[in-house]
Design a protein around this motif. Structure first.
Motif, PDB file in Angstrom:
ATOM      1  N   MET A 146       0.833  -1.204   0.000  1.00 15.10           N
ATOM      2  CA  MET A 146       0.000   0.000   0.000  1.00 15.10           C
ATOM      3  C   MET A 146       0.867   1.253   0.000  1.00 15.10           C
ATOM      4  O   MET A 146       1.862   1.332   0.725  1.00 15.10           O
ATOM      5  N   THR A 147       0.495   2.230  -0.811  1.00 19.42           N
ATOM      6  CA  THR A 147       1.228   3.492  -0.881  1.00 19.42           C
ATOM      7  C   THR A 147       0.432   4.603  -0.206  1.00 19.42           C
ATOM      8  O   THR A 147      -0.752   4.454   0.115  1.00 19.42           O
ATOM      9  N   GLN A 150      -2.643   5.583  -2.201  1.00 18.08           N
ATOM     10  CA  GLN A 150      -3.705   4.580  -2.119  1.00 18.08           C
ATOM     11  C   GLN A 150      -4.474   4.716  -0.806  1.00 18.08           C
ATOM     12  O   GLN A 150      -5.703   4.580  -0.774  1.00 18.08           O
ATOM     13  N   THR A 185       4.062   8.156  -3.473  1.00 18.24           N
ATOM     14  CA  THR A 185       4.372   6.791  -3.911  1.00 18.24           C
ATOM     15  C   THR A 185       5.056   5.958  -2.836  1.00 18.24           C
ATOM     16  O   THR A 185       5.371   4.794  -3.067  1.00 18.24           O
TER      17      THR A 185
END
Length: 201
Positions: A146-147, A150, A185
């Motif tokens: 997961m970023t 997100q 990111t």
């Protein structure tokens, strides 16, 4: 200014603002250190170690050929799990491989299994927390890789007041919450706090 929701265990907004100021200084110091270090300085290498377990993670434990020793349980606040016939075993801070070894050692020393083959799987990691200028601040299930962006999307995306791309990430360390140099990111870890600041212009 809109009142911010709070949840138990969250750092205060004043602490988050302090971490933002500290992050800028930390990044500058790291850049200076990078300029003075040699091209092969091992201290500057970035490694991606397996994620350590922590309180709140739900794990499944299996012992080959020993169905009675199987369990699915959540790591308690003291970092331990309670396993059938074994009792409490401390798993917090260990990755899966070392957790398997810790349980195997306990089974062997207790005389329960001569040569235990233990498997530890993570059923569910502790959540991530998204605060600040997002549509729905709150807790969200962690997913592998997961970023930051997100997590923000799960929380309803940026509000019109958000300072886009300037989120602060706090990560729990041995000495408390520490800021992580991050952008949209950056990959998160379980338990991370993502705070999106408000723009002032």
């Amino acid at each position: 200014m809109r009142a911010e929701p709070t949840w138990p265990g969250f750092p205060s907004r004043s602490r988050l603002r302090h971490h933002r100021r500290s992050r800028s200084l930390a990044v500058a110091l790291l850049m200076l250190a990078g300029c003075s270090a040699g091209p092969h300085d091992a201290s500057l290498l970035v490694t991606h170690d397996p994620l350590p377990l922590a309180s709140g993670d739900r794990v499944s434990v299996a012992v080959f050929g020993q169905d009675a020793l199987a369990a699915e349980t959540t790591i308690a606040n003291d970092g331990t799990v309670v396993l059938p016939l074994v009792g409490r075993v401390h798993l917090a801070g260990l990755d899966r491989e070392n957790a398997e070894q810790a349980i195997a050692d306990r089974l062997r020393s207790a005389g329960l299994v001569v040569d235990p083959r233990v498997t530890v799987d993570v059923v569910k990691y502790r959540p991530v927390y998204v605060l600040g200028e997002v549509g729905k601040p709150g807790t969200y299930d962690y997913a592998n890789n997961m970023t930051v962006i997100q997590a923000i999307a799960l929380a309803g995306g940026y509000t019109y007041r958000a300072k886009v791309g300037e989120a602060t990430v706090l990560r729990r360390g041995s000495n408390g919450d520490v800021p992580v140099d991050a952008d949209d990111t950056t990959r998160l870890e379980p338990g991370d706090v993502v705070d999106v600041p408000e723009r002032w212009y």
